[in-house]
Design a protein around this motif. Sequence first.
Motif, PDB file in Angstrom:
ATOM      1  N   LYS A   1       0.835  -1.208   0.000  1.00  0.00           N
ATOM      2  CA  LYS A   1       0.000   0.000   0.000  1.00  0.00           C
ATOM      3  C   LYS A   1       0.871   1.261   0.000  1.00  0.00           C
ATOM      4  O   LYS A   1       0.592   2.224  -0.707  1.00  0.00           O
ATOM      5  CB  LYS A   1      -0.931   0.019   1.206  1.00  0.00           C
ATOM      6  CG  LYS A   1      -2.068  -0.972   1.106  1.00  0.00           C
ATOM      7  CD  LYS A   1      -2.961  -0.883   2.323  1.00  0.00           C
ATOM      8  CE  LYS A   1      -4.039  -1.938   2.268  1.00  0.00           C
ATOM      9  NZ  LYS A   1      -4.875  -1.925   3.466  1.00  0.00           N
TER      10      LYS A   1
ATOM     11  N   GLU B   1       2.638   1.619  -3.476  1.00  0.00           N
ATOM     12  CA  GLU B   1       1.687   2.027  -4.513  1.00  0.00           C
ATOM     13  C   GLU B   1       1.293   3.491  -4.353  1.00  0.00           C
ATOM     14  O   GLU B   1       1.197   4.217  -5.333  1.00  0.00           O
ATOM     15  CB  GLU B   1       0.452   1.127  -4.462  1.00  0.00           C
ATOM     16  CG  GLU B   1      -0.452   1.284  -5.658  1.00  0.00           C
ATOM     17  CD  GLU B   1      -1.507   0.184  -5.738  1.00  0.00           C
ATOM     18  OE1 GLU B   1      -2.310   0.251  -6.670  1.00  0.00           O
ATOM     19  OE2 GLU B   1      -1.521  -0.712  -4.875  1.00  0.00           O
ATOM     20  N   SER B   2       1.119   3.933  -3.122  1.00  0.00           N
ATOM     21  CA  SER B   2       0.724   5.330  -2.900  1.00  0.00           C
ATOM     22  C   SER B   2       1.822   6.312  -3.307  1.00  0.00           C
ATOM     23  O   SER B   2       1.553   7.473  -3.563  1.00  0.00           O
ATOM     24  CB  SER B   2       0.340   5.551  -1.437  1.00  0.00           C
ATOM     25  OG  SER B   2       1.486   5.496  -0.605  1.00  0.00           O
TER      26      SER B   2
ATOM     27  N   ALA C   1       1.928  -4.698  -6.022  1.00  0.00           N
ATOM     28  CA  ALA C   1       1.511  -3.307  -5.816  1.00  0.00           C
ATOM     29  C   ALA C   1       1.811  -2.500  -7.062  1.00  0.00           C
ATOM     30  O   ALA C   1       2.733  -2.787  -7.803  1.00  0.00           O
ATOM     31  CB  ALA C   1       2.253  -2.705  -4.627  1.00  0.00           C
TER      32      ALA C   1
END
Length: 121
Positions: free
Chosen positions: A88, A91-92, A110
């Motif tokens: 997460k 990916e962010s 991701a």
Amino acid sequence: MTLFAGMFNAAEHTLAGKLQEREAAADVPIFEYRTIEGDACPVCTAGFERLQKSGDTPLFKCPECGNAVQRVMSAPSLCKPSPDLDPKSLESHGFTQYRKSGKGTYEKTAGKGPRIIEKDQ
């Protein structure tokens, strides 16, 4: 293995290795030394650093010229915690992560990109 899969795998191992090195280095402080005497070599006049355990005997002589040196107080290095490598978080920040799922096969965990990267046959 495609060029991209090799790059992702190598980058993952390199980053993990650097994080381990940083954690190990955090246990061993860097001490600064400067000369006590006026006439000294450029190394101890300007000051130098040594990576030493806290319990190690401090240096008393410059390793270059042998003049007397003393340990000096310096500002501590306060580092931010390393970035989290969970999917997460990656990916962010716009990264894509692949994990090896078999011989020559990588699956995306991701980010954007193909779901599977396979070695060319």
